[in-house]
Scaffold this motif. Structure first.
Motif, PDB file in Angstrom:
ATOM      1  N   GLN A  65     -33.957  10.661  45.889  1.00  0.00           N
ATOM      2  CA  GLN A  65     -32.751  11.640  45.548  1.00  0.00           C
ATOM      3  C   GLN A  65     -33.226  12.169  44.326  1.00  0.00           C
ATOM      4  OE1 GLN A  65     -29.170   9.640  45.876  1.00  0.00           O
ATOM      5  NE2 GLN A  65     -29.624   8.752  48.012  1.00  0.00           N
ATOM      6  N   CYS A  66     -32.400  13.218  44.134  1.00  0.00           N
ATOM      7  CA  CYS A  66     -32.533  13.978  42.694  1.00  0.00           C
ATOM      8  C   CYS A  66     -31.394  13.451  42.214  1.00  0.00           C
ATOM      9  CB  CYS A  66     -32.678  15.543  42.830  1.00  0.00           C
ATOM     10  SG  CYS A  66     -33.147  16.589  41.540  1.00  0.00           S
ATOM     11  N   PRO A  67     -31.140  12.954  40.809  1.00  0.00           N
ATOM     12  CA  PRO A  67     -29.962  12.606  40.044  1.00  0.00           C
ATOM     13  C   PRO A  67     -28.877  13.727  40.181  1.00  0.00           C
ATOM     14  CG  PRO A  67     -32.023  11.984  38.755  1.00  0.00           C
ATOM     15  CD  PRO A  67     -32.630  13.050  40.061  1.00  0.00           C
ATOM     16  N   PRO A  68     -27.736  13.256  40.154  1.00  0.00           N
ATOM     17  CA  PRO A  68     -26.604  14.503  39.809  1.00  0.00           C
ATOM     18  C   PRO A  68     -26.731  15.257  38.548  1.00  0.00           C
ATOM     19  CG  PRO A  68     -25.759  12.349  39.785  1.00  0.00           C
ATOM     20  CD  PRO A  68     -27.347  12.105  40.129  1.00  0.00           C
ATOM     21  N   ILE A  69     -26.505  16.353  38.784  1.00  0.00           N
ATOM     22  CA  ILE A  69     -26.135  17.239  37.322  1.00  0.00           C
ATOM     23  C   ILE A  69     -24.605  17.453  37.196  1.00  0.00           C
ATOM     24  CG2 ILE A  69     -26.284  19.425  38.518  1.00  0.00           C
ATOM     25  CD1 ILE A  69     -27.806  20.387  35.897  1.00  0.00           C
ATOM     26  N   ARG A  70     -24.381  17.330  36.173  1.00  0.00           N
ATOM     27  CA  ARG A  70     -22.745  17.104  35.570  1.00  0.00           C
ATOM     28  C   ARG A  70     -22.520  18.096  34.535  1.00  0.00           C
ATOM     29  NH1 ARG A  70     -22.285  11.331  37.537  1.00  0.00           N
ATOM     30  NH2 ARG A  70     -22.005  11.572  39.405  1.00  0.00           N
ATOM     31  N   VAL A  71     -21.565  18.676  34.136  1.00  0.00           N
ATOM     32  CA  VAL A  71     -21.160  19.362  32.958  1.00  0.00           C
ATOM     33  C   VAL A  71     -20.253  18.251  32.234  1.00  0.00           C
ATOM     34  CG1 VAL A  71     -19.674  21.064  31.862  1.00  0.00           C
ATOM     35  CG2 VAL A  71     -20.971  21.653  33.953  1.00  0.00           C
ATOM     36  N   ARG A  72     -20.749  18.159  30.890  1.00  0.00           N
ATOM     37  CA  ARG A  72     -20.311  16.974  29.804  1.00  0.00           C
ATOM     38  C   ARG A  72     -18.766  17.204  29.864  1.00  0.00           C
ATOM     39  NH1 ARG A  72     -22.633  12.890  27.652  1.00  0.00           N
ATOM     40  NH2 ARG A  72     -24.770  13.532  27.970  1.00  0.00           N
ATOM     41  N   PRO A  73     -17.877  16.391  29.918  1.00  0.00           N
ATOM     42  CA  PRO A  73     -16.438  16.536  29.669  1.00  0.00           C
ATOM     43  C   PRO A  73     -16.351  17.181  28.100  1.00  0.00           C
ATOM     44  CG  PRO A  73     -16.655  14.537  30.864  1.00  0.00           C
ATOM     45  CD  PRO A  73     -18.133  15.047  30.509  1.00  0.00           C
ATOM     46  N   GLY A  74     -15.639  18.358  27.861  1.00  0.00           N
ATOM     47  CA  GLY A  74     -15.195  18.883  26.562  1.00  0.00           C
ATOM     48  C   GLY A  74     -16.729  19.745  26.377  1.00  0.00           C
ATOM     49  N   GLY A  75     -17.534  19.925  27.176  1.00  0.00           N
ATOM     50  CA  GLY A  75     -18.749  20.884  26.954  1.00  0.00           C
ATOM     51  C   GLY A  75     -18.732  22.242  27.718  1.00  0.00           C
ATOM     52  N   GLU A  76     -17.632  22.120  28.804  1.00  0.00           N
ATOM     53  CA  GLU A  76     -17.538  23.259  29.896  1.00  0.00           C
ATOM     54  C   GLU A  76     -17.213  24.576  29.295  1.00  0.00           C
ATOM     55  OE1 GLU A  76     -13.871  20.897  29.011  1.00  0.00           O
ATOM     56  OE2 GLU A  76     -15.401  20.249  30.436  1.00  0.00           O
ATOM     57  N   GLY A 182     -33.271   1.504  40.877  1.00  0.00           N
ATOM     58  CA  GLY A 182     -31.989   0.745  40.977  1.00  0.00           C
ATOM     59  C   GLY A 182     -31.269   1.324  39.718  1.00  0.00           C
ATOM     60  N   GLU A 183     -31.662   2.133  38.591  1.00  0.00           N
ATOM     61  CA  GLU A 183     -31.068   2.504  37.600  1.00  0.00           C
ATOM     62  C   GLU A 183     -30.174   3.638  37.862  1.00  0.00           C
ATOM     63  OE1 GLU A 183     -35.353   3.900  36.200  1.00  0.00           O
ATOM     64  OE2 GLU A 183     -34.507   2.762  38.143  1.00  0.00           O
ATOM     65  N   GLU A 184     -29.095   4.018  37.131  1.00  0.00           N
ATOM     66  CA  GLU A 184     -28.259   5.100  37.413  1.00  0.00           C
ATOM     67  C   GLU A 184     -28.695   6.517  36.492  1.00  0.00           C
ATOM     68  OE1 GLU A 184     -23.572   6.666  37.139  1.00  0.00           O
ATOM     69  OE2 GLU A 184     -24.356   4.722  37.345  1.00  0.00           O
ATOM     70  N   ILE A 185     -29.235   7.306  36.910  1.00  0.00           N
ATOM     71  CA  ILE A 185     -29.492   8.359  36.208  1.00  0.00           C
ATOM     72  C   ILE A 185     -28.673   9.674  36.329  1.00  0.00           C
ATOM     73  CG2 ILE A 185     -31.528  10.208  35.809  1.00  0.00           C
ATOM     74  CD1 ILE A 185     -33.614   8.121  36.653  1.00  0.00           C
ATOM     75  N   THR A 186     -28.414  10.354  35.219  1.00  0.00           N
ATOM     76  CA  THR A 186     -27.467  11.535  35.322  1.00  0.00           C
ATOM     77  C   THR A 186     -27.894  12.586  34.544  1.00  0.00           C
ATOM     78  OG1 THR A 186     -25.670  10.025  35.632  1.00  0.00           O
ATOM     79  CG2 THR A 186     -25.025  12.223  35.080  1.00  0.00           C
ATOM     80  N   ILE A 187     -28.025  13.814  34.881  1.00  0.00           N
ATOM     81  CA  ILE A 187     -28.443  15.163  34.216  1.00  0.00           C
ATOM     82  C   ILE A 187     -27.021  15.574  33.724  1.00  0.00           C
ATOM     83  CG2 ILE A 187     -29.563  17.308  34.136  1.00  0.00           C
ATOM     84  CD1 ILE A 187     -30.776  16.252  36.981  1.00  0.00           C
ATOM     85  N   TRP A 188     -27.230  15.920  32.316  1.00  0.00           N
ATOM     86  CA  TRP A 188     -25.812  16.533  31.784  1.00  0.00           C
ATOM     87  C   TRP A 188     -26.207  17.790  31.170  1.00  0.00           C
ATOM     88  CZ3 TRP A 188     -21.411  14.131  32.789  1.00  0.00           C
ATOM     89  CH2 TRP A 188     -21.354  13.018  32.838  1.00  0.00           C
ATOM     90  N   VAL A 189     -25.117  18.750  31.057  1.00  0.00           N
ATOM     91  CA  VAL A 189     -25.566  19.928  30.508  1.00  0.00           C
ATOM     92  C   VAL A 189     -24.000  20.412  29.995  1.00  0.00           C
ATOM     93  CG1 VAL A 189     -24.888  21.429  32.683  1.00  0.00           C
ATOM     94  CG2 VAL A 189     -26.258  22.333  30.810  1.00  0.00           C
ATOM     95  N   GLY A 190     -23.904  21.304  28.765  1.00  0.00           N
ATOM     96  CA  GLY A 190     -22.780  21.740  28.336  1.00  0.00           C
ATOM     97  C   GLY A 190     -23.091  22.418  26.948  1.00  0.00           C
ATOM     98  N   PHE A 191     -21.910  23.118  26.531  1.00  0.00           N
ATOM     99  CA  PHE A 191     -21.962  23.794  25.358  1.00  0.00           C
ATOM    100  C   PHE A 191     -21.985  22.591  24.146  1.00  0.00           C
ATOM    101  CE2 PHE A 191     -20.081  27.314  27.732  1.00  0.00           C
ATOM    102  CZ  PHE A 191     -21.021  28.192  27.486  1.00  0.00           C
ATOM    103  N   ASP A 192     -22.763  22.913  23.243  1.00  0.00           N
ATOM    104  CA  ASP A 192     -22.890  22.049  22.099  1.00  0.00           C
ATOM    105  C   ASP A 192     -22.517  22.807  20.696  1.00  0.00           C
ATOM    106  OD1 ASP A 192     -23.293  20.143  20.008  1.00  0.00           O
ATOM    107  OD2 ASP A 192     -25.178  19.333  20.706  1.00  0.00           O
ATOM    108  N   THR A 193     -21.407  23.063  20.213  1.00  0.00           N
ATOM    109  CA  THR A 193     -20.993  23.704  19.123  1.00  0.00           C
ATOM    110  C   THR A 193     -21.154  23.056  17.851  1.00  0.00           C
ATOM    111  OG1 THR A 193     -18.672  23.254  19.434  1.00  0.00           O
ATOM    112  CG2 THR A 193     -19.595  25.354  20.484  1.00  0.00           C
ATOM    113  N   ARG A 194     -21.578  21.790  17.865  1.00  0.00           N
ATOM    114  CA  ARG A 194     -21.747  20.985  16.591  1.00  0.00           C
ATOM    115  C   ARG A 194     -23.150  21.477  15.892  1.00  0.00           C
ATOM    116  NH1 ARG A 194     -22.504  15.437  19.129  1.00  0.00           N
ATOM    117  NH2 ARG A 194     -23.748  16.820  20.327  1.00  0.00           N
ATOM    118  N   GLY A 195     -22.812  21.657  14.520  1.00  0.00           N
ATOM    119  CA  GLY A 195     -23.884  22.220  13.599  1.00  0.00           C
ATOM    120  C   GLY A 195     -25.032  21.746  13.897  1.00  0.00           C
TER     121      GLY A 195
END
Length: 195
Positions: A65-76, A182-195
């Motif tokens: 399976q391909c790990p799921p891709i999610r938008v990081r909370p707060g980064g949408e 057996g491990e849980e792999i997740t892909i995350w994406v989001g805006f990162d406005t930190r310097g």
């Protein structure tokens, strides 16, 4: 003999030859062949060592399976206000939103190779007059809650008048992630406005 009769005899002979060849090649499938070999295959059982080797070489469940891709909370979304008036809708210069995410994977030699992407928009606010906006995006891959890949990208997005919005697309290719099973792999994406 006339031509039609000769042609019919040739077609009949070719059909008989094809049938004969097909029967010869199917002999092994239909029970023909060496009787000793057939008996050996019928009575074959896997040894415990052979079963263990097959289990070792089998791909773990995560590899299928391909790990799921999610938008990081707060980064949408991202918001930029002018004059330090954060939260004042009239002072909003621009905002960015993520519309869609996608990923695909290839599994080979103990690695999951991931291509991941995002589609989003930059929209000018009431106080906005920018012709270019930098959209800071972060892609990350986590295994059991620990980051194993994290990279920030700054995308210049051109906003051409009279339009007050513009779309952007970013694709990251060939991120190789070792898997153990057996491990849980997740892909995350989001805006990162930190310097």
């Amino acid at each position: 003999m006339n031509l039609p009769t000769t042609l019919m005899l040739r077609v009949s002979a070719a059909g008989a030859l094809a049938t004969l060849l097909a029967a010869c090649s199917m002999g092994g499938l239909m029970g023909g062949g060496n009787a000793a070999q057939t008996q050996q295959l019928q009575n074959a059982t896997a040894t415990p060592a052979a079963v263990a080797q097959a289990q070792t070489n089998a791909l773990p469940a995560i590899a299928t399976q391909c790990p799921p891709i999610r938008v990081r909370p707060g980064g949408e979304a991202m918001f930029y206000y002018g004059s330090g008036r954060t939260g004042d809708a009239r002072a909003l210069q621009y905002q960015g939103v993520i519309d869609e995410t996608s990923r695909n994977c290839v599994v080979s030699n103990g690695l999951i190779t991931i291509n991941m992407g995002v589609v989003g928009r930059v929209l000018l606010g009431p106080a906005g007059n920018q012709t270019s906006v930098n959209a800071p995006l972060r892609f990350a891959v986590e295994r059991d809650g620990q980051a194993i890949y994290s990279e920030k990208y700054t995308l210049p997005v051109a906003v051409t008048a009279p339009a007050r919005s513009a779309e952007f697309v970013k694709v990251i290719e060939n991120v190789a992630v070792p898997y153990l099973g057996g491990e849980e792999i997740t892909i995350w994406v989001g805006f990162d406005t930190r310097g």
